[in-house]
Design a protein around this motif. Sequence first.
Motif, PDB file in Angstrom:
ATOM      1  N   PRO A   1       1.425  -9.960  -5.111  1.00  0.00           N
ATOM      2  CA  PRO A   1       1.364  -8.798  -4.227  1.00  0.00           C
ATOM      3  C   PRO A   1       2.239  -8.911  -2.979  1.00  0.00           C
ATOM      4  CG  PRO A   1      -0.648 -10.067  -4.106  1.00  0.00           C
ATOM      5  CD  PRO A   1       0.148 -10.675  -5.191  1.00  0.00           C
ATOM      6  N   PHE A   2       2.672  -7.766  -2.500  1.00  0.00           N
ATOM      7  CA  PHE A   2       3.390  -7.763  -1.226  1.00  0.00           C
ATOM      8  C   PHE A   2       3.112  -6.491  -0.447  1.00  0.00           C
ATOM      9  CE2 PHE A   2       7.002  -4.868  -1.981  1.00  0.00           C
ATOM     10  CZ  PHE A   2       6.973  -4.754  -3.358  1.00  0.00           C
ATOM     11  N   THR A   3       3.287  -6.620   0.852  1.00  0.00           N
ATOM     12  CA  THR A   3       2.994  -5.551   1.805  1.00  0.00           C
ATOM     13  C   THR A   3       4.277  -5.208   2.551  1.00  0.00           C
ATOM     14  OG1 THR A   3       0.800  -6.514   2.071  1.00  0.00           O
ATOM     15  CG2 THR A   3       1.492  -4.943   3.754  1.00  0.00           C
TER      16      THR A   3
ATOM     17  N   GLY B   1       7.666   2.742  -4.487  1.00  0.00           N
ATOM     18  CA  GLY B   1       8.679   1.708  -4.709  1.00  0.00           C
ATOM     19  C   GLY B   1       8.099   0.459  -5.350  1.00  0.00           C
ATOM     20  N   GLY B   2       6.792   0.272  -5.186  1.00  0.00           N
ATOM     21  CA  GLY B   2       6.160  -0.860  -5.861  1.00  0.00           C
ATOM     22  C   GLY B   2       5.413  -1.819  -4.959  1.00  0.00           C
ATOM     23  N   ALA B   3       5.330  -1.507  -3.652  1.00  0.00           N
ATOM     24  CA  ALA B   3       4.556  -2.376  -2.763  1.00  0.00           C
ATOM     25  C   ALA B   3       3.069  -2.179  -3.049  1.00  0.00           C
ATOM     26  CB  ALA B   3       4.852  -2.039  -1.307  1.00  0.00           C
ATOM     27  N   ASP B   4       2.287  -3.201  -2.767  1.00  0.00           N
ATOM     28  CA  ASP B   4       0.845  -3.111  -3.012  1.00  0.00           C
ATOM     29  C   ASP B   4       0.118  -2.542  -1.821  1.00  0.00           C
ATOM     30  OD1 ASP B   4       0.549  -4.780  -5.622  1.00  0.00           O
ATOM     31  OD2 ASP B   4       2.070  -5.695  -4.361  1.00  0.00           O
TER      32      ASP B   4
ATOM     33  N   ALA C   1      -8.230  -0.018   0.541  1.00  0.00           N
ATOM     34  CA  ALA C   1      -7.848  -1.386   0.187  1.00  0.00           C
ATOM     35  C   ALA C   1      -6.338  -1.623   0.285  1.00  0.00           C
ATOM     36  CB  ALA C   1      -8.341  -1.711  -1.212  1.00  0.00           C
ATOM     37  N   ASN C   2      -5.562  -0.553   0.251  1.00  0.00           N
ATOM     38  CA  ASN C   2      -4.110  -0.717   0.275  1.00  0.00           C
ATOM     39  C   ASN C   2      -3.503  -0.438   1.646  1.00  0.00           C
ATOM     40  OD1 ASN C   2      -4.014  -1.128  -2.669  1.00  0.00           O
ATOM     41  ND2 ASN C   2      -4.733   0.977  -2.679  1.00  0.00           N
ATOM     42  N   LEU C   3      -4.366  -0.225   2.617  1.00  0.00           N
ATOM     43  CA  LEU C   3      -3.886   0.096   3.954  1.00  0.00           C
ATOM     44  C   LEU C   3      -4.221  -1.015   4.951  1.00  0.00           C
ATOM     45  CD1 LEU C   3      -2.605   2.216   5.862  1.00  0.00           C
ATOM     46  CD2 LEU C   3      -4.922   3.023   6.297  1.00  0.00           C
ATOM     47  N   VAL C   4      -3.186  -1.583   5.529  1.00  0.00           N
ATOM     48  CA  VAL C   4      -3.351  -2.663   6.499  1.00  0.00           C
ATOM     49  C   VAL C   4      -2.989  -2.128   7.877  1.00  0.00           C
ATOM     50  CG1 VAL C   4      -2.594  -4.996   7.136  1.00  0.00           C
ATOM     51  CG2 VAL C   4      -2.607  -4.305   4.723  1.00  0.00           C
ATOM     52  N   ILE C   5      -3.803  -2.444   8.864  1.00  0.00           N
ATOM     53  CA  ILE C   5      -3.420  -2.101  10.228  1.00  0.00           C
ATOM     54  C   ILE C   5      -2.975  -3.382  10.930  1.00  0.00           C
ATOM     55  CG2 ILE C   5      -4.170  -1.177  12.465  1.00  0.00           C
ATOM     56  CD1 ILE C   5      -3.963   0.944  10.208  1.00  0.00           C
ATOM     57  N   ALA C   6      -1.762  -3.343  11.447  1.00  0.00           N
ATOM     58  CA  ALA C   6      -1.236  -4.494  12.179  1.00  0.00           C
ATOM     59  C   ALA C   6      -1.592  -4.330  13.646  1.00  0.00           C
ATOM     60  CB  ALA C   6       0.268  -4.578  12.002  1.00  0.00           C
TER      61      ALA C   6
ATOM     62  N   GLY D   1      -3.910   1.985 -11.852  1.00  0.00           N
ATOM     63  CA  GLY D   1      -4.423   2.866 -10.821  1.00  0.00           C
ATOM     64  C   GLY D   1      -4.316   2.289  -9.445  1.00  0.00           C
ATOM     65  N   VAL D   2      -3.636   3.023  -8.596  1.00  0.00           N
ATOM     66  CA  VAL D   2      -3.629   2.725  -7.170  1.00  0.00           C
ATOM     67  C   VAL D   2      -4.051   4.023  -6.526  1.00  0.00           C
ATOM     68  CG1 VAL D   2      -2.208   2.191  -5.165  1.00  0.00           C
ATOM     69  CG2 VAL D   2      -1.753   1.061  -7.335  1.00  0.00           C
ATOM     70  N   GLY D   3      -4.841   3.936  -5.487  1.00  0.00           N
ATOM     71  CA  GLY D   3      -5.228   5.155  -4.801  1.00  0.00           C
ATOM     72  C   GLY D   3      -6.723   5.360  -4.851  1.00  0.00           C
ATOM     73  N   ALA D   4      -7.120   6.499  -4.355  1.00  0.00           N
ATOM     74  CA  ALA D   4      -8.536   6.811  -4.273  1.00  0.00           C
ATOM     75  C   ALA D   4      -8.970   7.571  -5.522  1.00  0.00           C
ATOM     76  CB  ALA D   4      -8.804   7.645  -3.022  1.00  0.00           C
ATOM     77  N   PHE D   5     -10.242   7.386  -5.890  1.00  0.00           N
ATOM     78  CA  PHE D   5     -10.807   7.968  -7.110  1.00  0.00           C
ATOM     79  C   PHE D   5     -10.535   9.469  -7.216  1.00  0.00           C
ATOM     80  CE2 PHE D   5     -14.248   9.510  -9.856  1.00  0.00           C
ATOM     81  CZ  PHE D   5     -14.265   8.563 -10.874  1.00  0.00           C
ATOM     82  N   SER D   6     -10.861  10.192  -6.166  1.00  0.00           N
ATOM     83  CA  SER D   6     -10.719  11.655  -6.282  1.00  0.00           C
ATOM     84  C   SER D   6      -9.261  12.118  -6.168  1.00  0.00           C
ATOM     85  CB  SER D   6     -11.588  12.369  -5.253  1.00  0.00           C
ATOM     86  OG  SER D   6     -11.600  11.660  -4.051  1.00  0.00           O
ATOM     87  N   ALA D   7      -8.409  11.255  -5.571  1.00  0.00           N
ATOM     88  CA  ALA D   7      -7.007  11.649  -5.390  1.00  0.00           C
ATOM     89  C   ALA D   7      -6.233  11.731  -6.706  1.00  0.00           C
ATOM     90  CB  ALA D   7      -6.310  10.680  -4.432  1.00  0.00           C
ATOM     91  N   VAL D   8      -6.722  11.078  -7.752  1.00  0.00           N
ATOM     92  CA  VAL D   8      -5.977  11.065  -9.013  1.00  0.00           C
ATOM     93  C   VAL D   8      -6.503  12.091 -10.023  1.00  0.00           C
ATOM     94  CG1 VAL D   8      -5.338   8.639  -8.748  1.00  0.00           C
ATOM     95  CG2 VAL D   8      -7.373   9.212 -10.058  1.00  0.00           C
TER      96      VAL D   8
END
Lengths: 250, 191
Positions: A76-78, A95-98, A123-128, B40-47
């Motif tokens: 994985p990468f951010t 683009g493919g980032a996690d 889960a895919n959102l990081v706050i710096a 799947g990436v994202g939120a349940f309802s968003a897809v």
Amino acid sequence: MLAKRIIAALDIKNGRVVKGTKFKNIRDAGDPVELAVRYEKEGIDEIVFLDITASFEKRKILFNLAKNVSSNLSIPFTVGGGIRKLDEIVQIIKGGADKVFINTKAVEEPEFIKEASNVLGSANLVIAIDAKWNGKFFEVYVKGGRVATDIDAVEWAKQVEELGAGEILLTSMDTDGTKNGFDRVLTRAVSAAVDIPVIASGGAGKPVHFLEAFNAGADAALAASIFHYGEFTVKSVKEYLQKKGVNVRL
Amino acid sequence: MIAIIDLGIGNLSNVKKAVNGIITDRVKDIEKADKIILPGVGAFSAVMEKLNPLRSVIIDSINRGKPFLGICLGLQLMFESSEEGKGKGLGIFKGEAVKFKNVRVPHIGWNSIIKVKESKILKGVKRGEYFYFVHSYFVKPEDREIVAAETEHQGFRFVSVVEKNNVFGVQFHPEKSGEAGKRILENFKAL
């Protein structure tokens, strides 16, 4: 059991990796994809790319960066750095980032965190968070560490969690670039205040520093120069940690 | 040919590279495919908007015996519903996705799996091998028989792999799990 993560940070400018010391004195350390692949082979758990290119073409640059990296990497990468729009976030993920991290924009418009997490999933959102001790509290800085905000980093961490952040990338501006160890006081304070994972950043100089960060409550520890210039390998840091009883992926 | 279903967000190039499939959101491609992967990436309802037109072709394909693999949110979508948001899952299995409680959430990082039954998808996976997870919800299958592996997070065990006949689901991201992950995708490819 979840392993403690070792993360390598790559600062990118105009497509090349650079690393600043105390956010100044940038040295060139190579090609991002090449370095990322080298790190994967060495056993790094994750890579964070901080894009410091200021450009109107930001969206395209971020997309291309994510794309080049993702087609060569299977860990994985951010990606983050100067992100201000939802559209930019979507481009990075496409683009493919996690994961994507945001900093200044989140401080200026906290509701943006909610918006972004609704699209990405928390889960895919990081706050710096960049923080510096001001004598009274750890103060949040924005715009690449140039502008003080008078916001308490610990309070801010709680707030971003509530708004939907999935992780906090916590950089101490006091220890960043010093190689004297992570800011344990800051790491401990923020880790204790939130339930989401905290990545300690700034100050890694030798293996014992990672142990200290984990003991202070960090879920992951991030480093750059210690690995870039080959002072220590990822493997040697992990072997040290395992010997000390830390659960790592070896 | 393996169809990798594109639900709009997220890049599927890693999955594509690993299994040599095609990325698609077209009914025709899914009909023609030998196997299906639902990442799947994202939120349940968003897809939901993207998923809705593909529901029947996915279900039909599974009923006809095509191997199917759900990844992360794709696994959660195999169940009936999710606490995360509105919309109906595919309902391939009974149960729902629920949010972690009293542990660090999201569950992000490398974690190992504990096999609980013989599994085709986990063939060759060594004990204690790590996989990359990034999620806040986990599935609660009504039928325990489908559980192939579990994972422990701060003392709490949740279902990380399900398997029944030709249908598989993994909560972690095999395409992001280095060598260990590649093995899972190769197992699926070899079915």
